[in-house]
Scaffold this active site. Structure first.
Site, short mmCIF file in Angstrom:
data_model
loop_
_atom_site.label_atom_id
_atom_site.label_comp_id
_atom_site.label_asym_id
_atom_site.label_seq_id
_atom_site.Cartn_x
_atom_site.Cartn_y
_atom_site.Cartn_z
N GLU A 164 0.80 -1.23 0.00
CA GLU A 164 0.00 0.00 0.00
C GLU A 164 0.84 1.28 0.00
O GLU A 164 0.79 2.07 0.94
CB GLU A 164 -0.93 0.02 1.22
N GLU A 360 -5.09 -8.77 1.08
CA GLU A 360 -5.64 -8.50 2.42
C GLU A 360 -7.13 -8.28 2.29
O GLU A 360 -7.59 -7.59 1.37
CB GLU A 360 -5.07 -7.22 3.04
#
Ligand code: BG6
Length: 456
Positions: A164, A360
């Site tokens: 991220e 995720e």
């Protein structure tokens, strides 16, 4: 019964800074998290800092056995840059021993390690030189990547560069959730640009070494949903996609930065400093696969007022609070599993159907002891329900041809979460904060059955 493709990865994700502990021991130097906790502990939920976290440094052997016990065939974690290269140049042998034993133990238990290089954990020695704002960070990261590939390449077949990358940009330079907690759109763009180049430089090193295996990047993704079909809302959604999705996904997979993004930044005097050779670095060095983290949808509408030139992303789009939304009240995040189908189709249609996986997805819940049965097991039916709903939509996307090869939940054992400490629990295993004992939750038994049946 929903069957998933052969060799589908069923697993969990975690990160070095959130799990290892021994944060300033065994040769590791401080990251921005160690430093920030030292100077401003009050910012951290119940003063829970990064020093101990879940103690994986000491518990990894038994943890690898626990992975196998709940049927995980893969697991993603990260290497700590500040542990492997405490000064950025010198290899820490204790770290090499730890990671080699840890990754070997996973393999011994039938768990494929996917290893990520950077999960928000900027070493302090580099932060003192400006962190990602300093162009020298690109070369420093490439050296770290090369060192990791050489030291662990015989064990690791799937690497990722960043987790991220948008998050350390936004949280560190716009919204003040990460150190250095400044608010400056121009600096944020420069940090994002250098991060992109660091990713590309690491991919270049990987390909040049003719390293066995594959390399990718993990991005937090949601399609942008516009409040309405009104032109102003649609234009905001388009800008949101440019900044939040296409800024990293396009260069990673396609080797291009969208023209419209460059124009938008130019019009708002936000273009980063660029050097000769950057274009080629971005164009070449494409990833082999993508990891997508998905928790909640991004919904936007046109802002009521917009400054020109823009001072914040909110000058391009405003958050839209959908009145019909279902919400996880603990984390305050909307639950919208349909987005996983939209993501799957987006990858198929706009990104050459590149192999990708859900890296995720999960549900953080506070005070989970409320759901503890007499046997001591946490009966987390809400988490099972959450994952089932998401897997249903993912499955639909796969049936329509999207090239998804796995699903990883966040997370394996309840872990430390940045400023939120241990407030929200996500794990298949519960962590007792006093003893660091791990005990399997109902969702851990559930995922075992899903993995064994390759579906549910
Ligand atoms: C992801 C991050 O965005 O979300 C993890 O990669 C993080 O590091 C996870 O822990 C859950 O979010 P949070 O803020 O509830 O911990």
């Amino acid at each position: 019964m929903k069957n998933f493709p052969e060799n589908f990865l069923w697993g969990a994700a975690m990160s070095a800074p959130q799990t290892e502990g021994q944060s300033l021991n065994f040769g590791k130097t401080a990251t921005t998290w160690d430093y920030w906790f030292q100077i401003a502990p009050e910012k951290f939920h119940q003063n829970q800092g990064p020093a101990i976290t879940s103690g994986v440094y000491d518990h990894y052997l038994a943890d690898c056995q626990r992975m196998q016990e709940i049927g995980l065939n893969s697991l993603r974690t990260s290497i700590s840059w500040a542990r492997l290269l405490p000064d950025g140049k010198t290899v820490n042998q204790a770290a090499v021993d730890f990671y080699r034993q840890y990754f070997s133990a996973m393999l011994d238990h039938g768990v494929e390690p996917i290893i990520n290089l950077f999960h928000f954990d900027m070493p302090m020695w580099l932060m003192e030189q400006g962190g990602w704002e300093n162009r020298a960070s690109i070369e420093a990261f490439a050296f770290y990547a090369q060192t990791a590939f050489e030291l662990f390449g015989d064990l690791i077949k799937k690497w990722t560069t960043f987790n991220e990358p948008l998050v350390h940009v936004e949280c560190g330079y716009l919204y003040q959730y990460h150190y250095p907690a400044v608010v400056d759109f121009q600096r944020a763009i420069q940090v994002g640009y250098h991060t992109l180049l660091a990713h590309k430089a690491a991919v270049k090193v990987f390909k040049a070494a003719e390293q066995a295996g594959e390399i990718g990047i993990i991005l937090n993704i949601s399609p942008t949903y516009s409040k309405s079909e009104a032109q102003a809302d649609l234009s905001s959604a388009f800008h949101s996609d440019l900044l939040n999705t296409r800024s990293f996904l396009d260069p990673a997979v396609l080797g291009t930065i969208p023209d419209e993004l460059i124009t938008l930044l130019r019009e708002n005097q936000l273009l980063p400093e660029v050097e000769a050779g950057d274009h080629e670095l971005i164009k070449e060095n494409l990833v082999d696969f993508i990891g997508l983290n998905y928790y909640q949808p991004r919904r936007v509408q046109a802002p009521e007022e917009a400054r020109m030139p823009a001072q914040m992303p909110s000058d391009f789009y405003a958050a839209y609070d959908w009145p019909d939304k279902k919400i996880n009240p603990y984390r305050g995040w909307e639950i919208y599993p349909e987005a996983l189908y939209d993501v799957a189709i987006m990858m198929k249609e706009a990104y050459n159907n590149i192999p990708w996986y859900v890296s995720e997805n999960g549900m953080g819940v506070a005070e989970e002891e409320r759901f503890m049965k007499d046997s001591g097991e946490i009966e987390d039916d809400y988490r099972i329900e959450f994952m089932k709903e998401h897997l249903n939509y993912l499955h639909k996307g796969i049936l329509e041809g999207s090239n998804c090869f796995g699903y990883h939940a966040w997370t394996f054992v309840d872990c430390w979460s940045w400023l939120n400490g241990y407030r929200n629990r996500y794990g298949f295993y519960r962590l007792d904060l006093k003893t660091l004992e791990r005990s399997v939750k109902k969702s851990g038994r559930w995922i075992k059955a899903v993995s064994e049946n390759n579906g549910f």
